[in-house]
Design a protein around this motif. Structure first.
Motif, mmCIF file in Angstrom:
data_model
loop_
_atom_site.group_PDB
_atom_site.id
_atom_site.type_symbol
_atom_site.label_atom_id
_atom_site.label_comp_id
_atom_site.label_asym_id
_atom_site.label_seq_id
_atom_site.Cartn_x
_atom_site.Cartn_y
_atom_site.Cartn_z
ATOM 1 N N GLY A 132 -58.464 21.513 64.102
ATOM 2 C CA GLY A 132 -58.408 20.292 64.996
ATOM 3 C C GLY A 132 -58.412 19.126 64.622
ATOM 4 N N SER A 133 -58.893 18.933 63.419
ATOM 5 C CA SER A 133 -59.142 17.570 62.709
ATOM 6 C C SER A 133 -58.340 17.269 61.683
ATOM 7 C CB SER A 133 -60.640 17.667 62.168
ATOM 8 O OG SER A 133 -60.465 18.643 60.913
ATOM 9 N N GLU A 134 -57.174 17.945 61.536
ATOM 10 C CA GLU A 134 -56.095 17.898 60.593
ATOM 11 C C GLU A 134 -55.284 16.545 61.019
ATOM 12 O OE1 GLU A 134 -57.381 21.882 60.214
ATOM 13 O OE2 GLU A 134 -56.613 20.689 61.852
ATOM 14 N N GLU A 135 -55.058 15.953 59.924
ATOM 15 C CA GLU A 135 -53.862 14.707 60.324
ATOM 16 C C GLU A 135 -52.748 14.964 59.596
ATOM 17 O OE1 GLU A 135 -55.885 10.745 59.244
ATOM 18 O OE2 GLU A 135 -57.484 11.262 60.579
#
Length: 469
Positions: free
Chosen positions: A381-384
């Motif tokens: 969920g932290s991917e950009e």
């Protein structure tokens, strides 16, 4: 009779797999502009098995006896779609079911969903999902059945009660996840092969219910480390369909094998991994599986888990259980999956995300123990991500711009609404009560906005024209 269940009109010759009747849509809700205002109910005229003809004659009859094998066939579709994460695929899925109406079928689609759709989104889809087939036996409806987010993985259970509550209103039933493109060809082949199986087992209806025509999912094996552009399009030269769930070698018998039953072994194969993400069934088959000892297909049950750790599944997740394992598992309903050798490709469906083939060969996946295999990485969920250029014209934005350029006209009295319906089927239980205040507020606001939109005959106001799903 099993075959007569998919036939709903009298015949004068041969086998005719169409039918008549315009059973009302789920909940009495209608969509599409070609349905009569008060659909007529027609009796189902059963035709006994002896009227079926040998397979070569059946094939020729279905080409000439009527406009389409799907003509007048009544189909109930249930799709599990938790939220908007896969909505891009659901749009394509709905388009494919609309094609069945174009082929002559009466199709009612129920989408089990936890997130209320915006009026703007519904208005956009209403312009796409209109069936212009003039036949009184054809039609198309979509109902969004809202359910509590607390159902989570058990959202996939909702179709079972729906099917058995409406068992006598439809000829064919389809349950599917929201990313499988099921075409008219798929259903026509299913109907044809279901009749064929019945013939090959000698007309024994009970024996025929021990089989069900299956589905095989496929993807395209694009190079996983290349983005296809004008400069790299040659990288797809060797791209082809792959059955990523069935990659054991040698393929026969480790991935695919001929069915063991002698009546069908020359004509049908089955997949060693029988997970499909969906199933198709006829009315008679659903009844037979309900009544079969040890099957009880109408009963919603949790997937099997470990004795000392029930939270750990032993035969797949709940979605695998409800779509495939309960039906085909040897310790459960034990219905033999059958896929025709000569029509194998016609029962292949595209898995629209086209991502699972990339799992093969990584650690934790098939072939992952090979030397040099890559670790299978999951998102946290932290991917950009760098998005596409914002100047690209989106379908919803263009739809709203067109609407804004036109005068808002509400008839007096408003015309009858014909389009997608969204119904509140949420149980206000403890699970729902634990949902956030923001979710409950959005649910209330969007349901009220949709009800007002319907009351105006499907006319948006400026306050509805918001570019969001």
């Amino acid at each position: 009779a099993m075959a007569s269940m998919i036939i709903s009109r009298a015949h004068s010759e041969g086998i005719e797999l169409g039918g008549v009747g315009t059973a009302g849509p789920v909940g009495g809700l209608r969509a599409g502009g070609n349905q009569p205002k008060q659909p007529q109910s027609h009796p189902i005229i059963d035709r006994q098995l002896p009227a079926l003809q040998p397979i070569p004659e059946l094939r020729s009859q279905t080409k000439s006896a009527q406009p389409s094998v799907l003509d007048g066939v009544r189909i109930l579709v249930a799709i599990a779609s938790y939220d908007f994460a896969q909505f891009i695929h659901l749009e394509e899925v709905l388009d494919a079911y609309l094609d069945m109406c174009a082929a002559g079928a009466k199709v009612d689609v129920v989408v089990h969903e936890t997130q209320p759709w915006s009026v703007a989104l519904i208005d956009l889809l209403n312009t796409r999902l209109i069936c212009h087939n003039p036949s009184p036996n054809a039609g198309f409806t979509v109902t969004v059945s809202l359910r509590s987010p607390s159902l989570r993985l058990n959202l996939v259970d909702c179709h079972r009660k729906l099917f058995y509550d409406r068992l006598d209103e439809y000829d064919v039933f389809i349950y599917s996840e929201d990313d499988l493109r099921v075409t008219p060809k798929t259903v026509m082949t299913y109907i044809y092969e279901t009749s064929r199986v019945q013939q090959l087992v000698g007309g024994d209806l009970k024996r025929a219910s021990e089989f069900n025509v299956g589905i095989v999912r496929y993807e395209y094996n694009f190079p996983p480390d290349v983005v296809i552009t004008d400069k790299t399009r040659h990288a797809s030269l060797n791209t082809t369909r792959v059955y990523w769930e069935h990659s054991w070698h040698p393929p026969i018998p480790k991935s695919v094998d001929f069915v063991p039953q002698p009546e069908l072994s020359q004509h049908y194969v089955h997949m060693q991994n029988h997970h499909q993400g969906m199933f198709i069934a006829t009315r008679d088959l659903l009844k037979a599986w309900r009544d079969k000892p040890g099957c009880n297909f109408d009963e919603i049950r949790q997937r099997p888990g470990m004795k000392d750790r029930p939270s750990q599944p032993t035969e797949g997740t709940q979605r695998v259980w409800m779509s495939s394992q309960m039906l085909h598992g040897g310790r459960h309903c034990n219905v033999q999956q059958v896929i025709p050798v000569d029509n194998f490709g016609q029962l292949n469906v595209l898995h629209l995300p086209n991502k699972n083939y990339r799992r093969v060969g990584k650690k934790g996946r098939l072939g992952g123990n090979k030397e040099g295999a890559k670790e299978n990485e999951f998102s946290d969920g932290s991917e950009e991500f760098v998005g596409a250029d914002p100047s690209l014209l989106s379908a919803l934005y263009l739809h709203l711009e067109i609407k804004r350029a036109l005068p808002i006209v509400v008839d007096d009295p408003p015309r009858e609404y014909e389009g997608i319906h969204m119904v509140d089927d949420i149980e206000r239980d403890g699970g729902f009560n634990r949902q956030s205040r923001e979710y409950k507020r959005e649910l209330e606001v969007r349901l009220k906005a949709f009800q007002d939109y319907v009351a105006r005959g499907g006319v948006m106001l400026e306050t509805d024209m918001i570019d969001e799903r």
